[in-house]
Design an enzyme around this catalytic site. Structure first.
Site, mmCIF file in Angstrom:
data_model
loop_
_atom_site.group_PDB
_atom_site.id
_atom_site.type_symbol
_atom_site.label_atom_id
_atom_site.label_comp_id
_atom_site.label_asym_id
_atom_site.label_seq_id
_atom_site.Cartn_x
_atom_site.Cartn_y
_atom_site.Cartn_z
ATOM 1 N N SER A 45 0.837 -1.194 0.000
ATOM 2 C CA SER A 45 0.000 0.000 0.000
ATOM 3 C C SER A 45 0.870 1.241 0.000
ATOM 4 O O SER A 45 1.883 1.297 0.701
ATOM 5 C CB SER A 45 -0.925 0.009 1.222
ATOM 6 O OG SER A 45 -1.764 1.150 1.203
ATOM 7 N N GLY A 52 -3.693 4.317 9.207
ATOM 8 C CA GLY A 52 -4.158 4.992 10.417
ATOM 9 C C GLY A 52 -4.204 6.499 10.299
ATOM 10 O O GLY A 52 -4.248 7.198 11.307
ATOM 11 N N ALA A 53 -4.202 7.017 9.069
ATOM 12 C CA ALA A 53 -4.214 8.473 8.867
ATOM 13 C C ALA A 53 -5.565 8.967 8.363
ATOM 14 O O ALA A 53 -5.680 10.089 7.883
ATOM 15 C CB ALA A 53 -3.109 8.869 7.882
ATOM 16 N N ASP A 73 -16.123 4.337 2.939
ATOM 17 C CA ASP A 73 -14.748 4.141 2.463
ATOM 18 C C ASP A 73 -14.683 3.084 1.370
ATOM 19 O O ASP A 73 -14.061 3.294 0.318
ATOM 20 C CB ASP A 73 -13.831 3.738 3.613
ATOM 21 C CG ASP A 73 -13.538 4.884 4.568
ATOM 22 O OD1 ASP A 73 -14.213 5.922 4.457
ATOM 23 O OD2 ASP A 73 -12.645 4.739 5.420
#
Length: 481
Positions: free
Chosen positions: A178, A183-184, A245
Site C-alpha cells: 500500500s 491509520g491516517a 470508504d
C-alpha cells in the site's frame, strides 16, 4: 460480452477445478501442474472533502478517491501446494494456512453458505467463531498493538476466502502493498478490502470485464459485487463501518453520503462527474482517536445544542453547495472558477470544524504554511485532532512556491504526498506483466520478490505504474461506470 480479461482467462484452458494451463510456462523451473496467470488488483484510498463530523449527526458528507492506492499481487501455486499465504510487508504480516485444515464444513453448510451476489450486512457469529483457531497463531511474537492489526487483516482475508471459495481452491500467495499511510484517516483498510474482494471474485470467475466498451450498467453491477464483499471485510476489521470508504474505493470518483437513521442503510449518491484535481496531502504524524474526536463534538452538542446545530447545518450547506456545483448541467471542470469555488468551500468547512474543536496545532501549521506560500486551499480531513490535511492546489500555483512549501514541510517533519482527487476505483492487471512500449502480447511476469521488496511509495509505483500524475503501466483496466 467477453472483454480482454475474459478472453485471456478462456484462453488459459480452464479445467473445471479452478486451475489453468499457462500458455507461457517459465523456463527456469519445472511446472508440476497447471497454473493460473499471476494478476494484480488495485484500489484507491479516500479523503472526506466536505462534511466530516456533521455526517455523524445525520448530515451529508462528500468523499472522493485519491491516487494513493493499495496493490495485491496474486500468484497461483502448483496443484500439489495446498496452502494460502498472506504477505503484507508494510505492516510486517506474513502468515500461511493449510487449505484443507480450514473450517470448510461450517462455512459451506447450507444454512451458512453465501453466494457471490449476496448482500451481507452482518457477520455470522458461528463463522467468526469457526475462524478463531486459525487466527490464534497469527504473529504470536508481535507486540499486542501490532498483533491486533495483523489479526484484523488476517480475519478479513480469511472470512472472504472461506465465504467465496471452496476446499478445491488452488493454493495461492496474496502479496499486498500500500502507498497509503495507515491509520491516517485515508481509507487504507477499505482499499485493502476492495483489493481482496475483487481478487477472490476474479478467482472464482464471477466478474465480467473490465473492458473499454463494457456497458455502464454491467460495470456498475461488477463494482457493486466487489463493494458488497469489501464491506464484509471492513466489518471484520472495524465492527460497524459506515460503508463510505469501501464504496469510494470500489467505484472511484466521489460520493455524497448521508445516514439519517442508523437502523437503516445510508443513502450513497455516486458523483461520476467529479473532476480529477491536483491535491497535496500532508500527514501530521500526530496520533489521534476518531472515537475521541467524535465524542468531543457529541459533548459540545449536549452542552451547547442550539449553537452546535447551527454549525452542523452550516457544514451541511457547504457540502450541498459543492454537490450542486459538481452535478450542475453547466459544470465545467476546466473552468478556473471551479477550483476557486471548491477551494473556498474547503476553507469555510475547515473553519467550521475548528469551531467544533476538532483541529490541532499541527493541522493549523499546515494551513499557515500553505497560506504563506499561496498555493491552494487547505482543510483537515477525517476525524481531526491530528491525522491528515488536504490542500487543493491552485491551477496557477508557482512551481517555485510549491518547492519552497515542500522544503518547509519536510523540515518540520510532516509527511507529504502529491496525489490527485477524484480518480479511478478498483482496477485489474491481468496478467501481471511488464511489457515493452506498444507490446500487446507477451511480456515478463512481475516478480513477487521485487514487489514485496520495493521501497516505499515511489518504489511500488515505479514497479506497478499507477501513481498519481505518473505514466500508468500498460494493461491496467477499470470498471468505469
Amino acid at each position: 460480452m467477453n472483454g480482454p480479461l475474459e478472453n485471456k482467462m478462456a484462453a488459459s484452458n480452464l479445467n473445471g477445478k479452478g486451475e489453468t494451463r499457462s500458455s507461457k510456462p517459465k523456463m527456469d523451473r519445472k511446472i508440476s501442474s497447471p497454473m493460473n496467470p499471476t494478476f494484480m488488483t488495485s484500489a484507491p484510498g479516500k479523503v472526506i472533502v466536505y462534511g466530516e463530523h456533521a455526517v455523524v449527526h445525520g448530515k451529508a458528507a462528500m468523499a472522493a478517491a485519491i491516487s494513493l492506492r493499495s496493490y495485491l499481487l496474486v500468484t497461483t501455486l502448483s496443484k500439489s501446494q495446498r496452502t494460502i499465504s498472506l504477505r503484507f510487508p508494510d505492516i510486517g504480516l506474513s502468515h500461511t494456512w493449510d487449505i484443507d485444515a480450514l473450517p470448510w464444513s461450517t462455512f459451506s453448510h447450507p444454512s451458512k453458505k453465501k453466494m457471490y451476489y449476496d448482500l451481507v450486512t452482518t457477520l455470522d457469529p458461528d463463522l467468526v467463531r469457526a475462524m478463531q483457531p486459525h487466527l490464534s497463531d497469527v504473529s504470536p511474537k508481535a507486540t499486542s498493538e501490532h498483533r491486533k492489526i495483523h489479526q484484523a487483516a488476517a480475519s478479513a482475508f480469511l472470512y472472504l476466502f472461506l465465504s467465496l471459495g471452496n476446499q478445491k481452491f488452488p493454493g495461492s500467495i496474496y502479496a499486498l502493498r500500500s502507498t497509503l499511510p495507515i491509520g491516517a484517516g485515508l481509507g487504507s483498510s477499505a482499499s485493502i478490502s476492495v483489493c481482496l474482494s475483487s481478487a477472490l471474485l476474479l478467482q472464482i470467475r464471477t466478474l465480467a470485464g473490465p473492458h473499454p466498451d463494457q456497458p455502464s450498467v454491467e460495470a456498475e453491477l461488477q463494482v457493486e459485487r466487489i463493494n458488497r464483499w469489501a464491506f464484509v471485510a471492513e466489518m471484520c476489521i472495524h465492527g460497524n463501518p459506515s460503508g463510505v470508504d469501501n464504496t469510494v474505493s470500489s467505484g472511484g470518483k466521489a460520493v455524497l453520503f448521508k445516514r439519517e437513521d442508523y437502523t437503516r442503510a445510508p443513502v450513497v449518491t455516486p458523483m461520476r462527474n467529479f473532476p480529477e484535481l491536483p491535491l497535496l496531502l500532508v500527514n501530521t504524524k500526530q496520533a489521534r482517536s476518531t472515537a475521541t474526536e467524535v465524542a468531543k463534538v457529541g459533548a459540545l452538542k449536549e452542552s451547547l445544542p442550539a449553537i452546535t446545530e447551527v454549525i452542523l447545518n452550516a457544514i451541511d450547506a457547504v457540502t450541498e453547495s459543492a454537490y450542486k456545483l459538481v452535478t450542475s448541467p453547466t459544470f465545467n471542470e476546466k473552468d478556473p472558477h471551479t477550483s476557486e469555488t471548491l477551494g473556498k468551500l474547503m476553507d469555510v468547512n475547515h473553519g467550521q470544524l475548528v469551531s467544533l474543536g476538532v483541529s490541532h496545532p499541527r493541522l493549523e501549521r499546515i494551513r499557515e504554511l500553505v497560506d504563506l506560500f499561496g498555493v491552494g486551499w487547505t482543510k483537515l480531513t477525517g476525524a481531526g485532532g491530528g491525522g491528515s490535511a488536504i490542500t487543493l492546489l491552485r491551477p496557477d500555483a508557482s512551481p517555485k512556491a510549491l518547492g519552497e512549501l515542500q522544503e518547509k514541510l519536510d523540515a518540520e517533519n510532516f509527511e507529504r504526498f502529491e496525489t490527485t482527487l477524484g480518480g479511478d476505483g478498483v482496477g485489474v492487471l491481468w496478467p501481471a506483466l511488464f511489457r515493452d512500449e506498444g507490446e500487446e502480447e507477451g511480456g515478463v511476469e512481475i516478480d513477487q520478490q521485487l514487489f514485496l521488496e520495493a521501497e516505499g511509495q515511489a518504489g511500488v509505483e515505479r514497479l506497478v505504474g499507477l501513481g498519481g500524475g505518473r505514466e500508468k503501466r500498460e494493461g491496467w483496466k477499470f470498471w468505469r461506470v
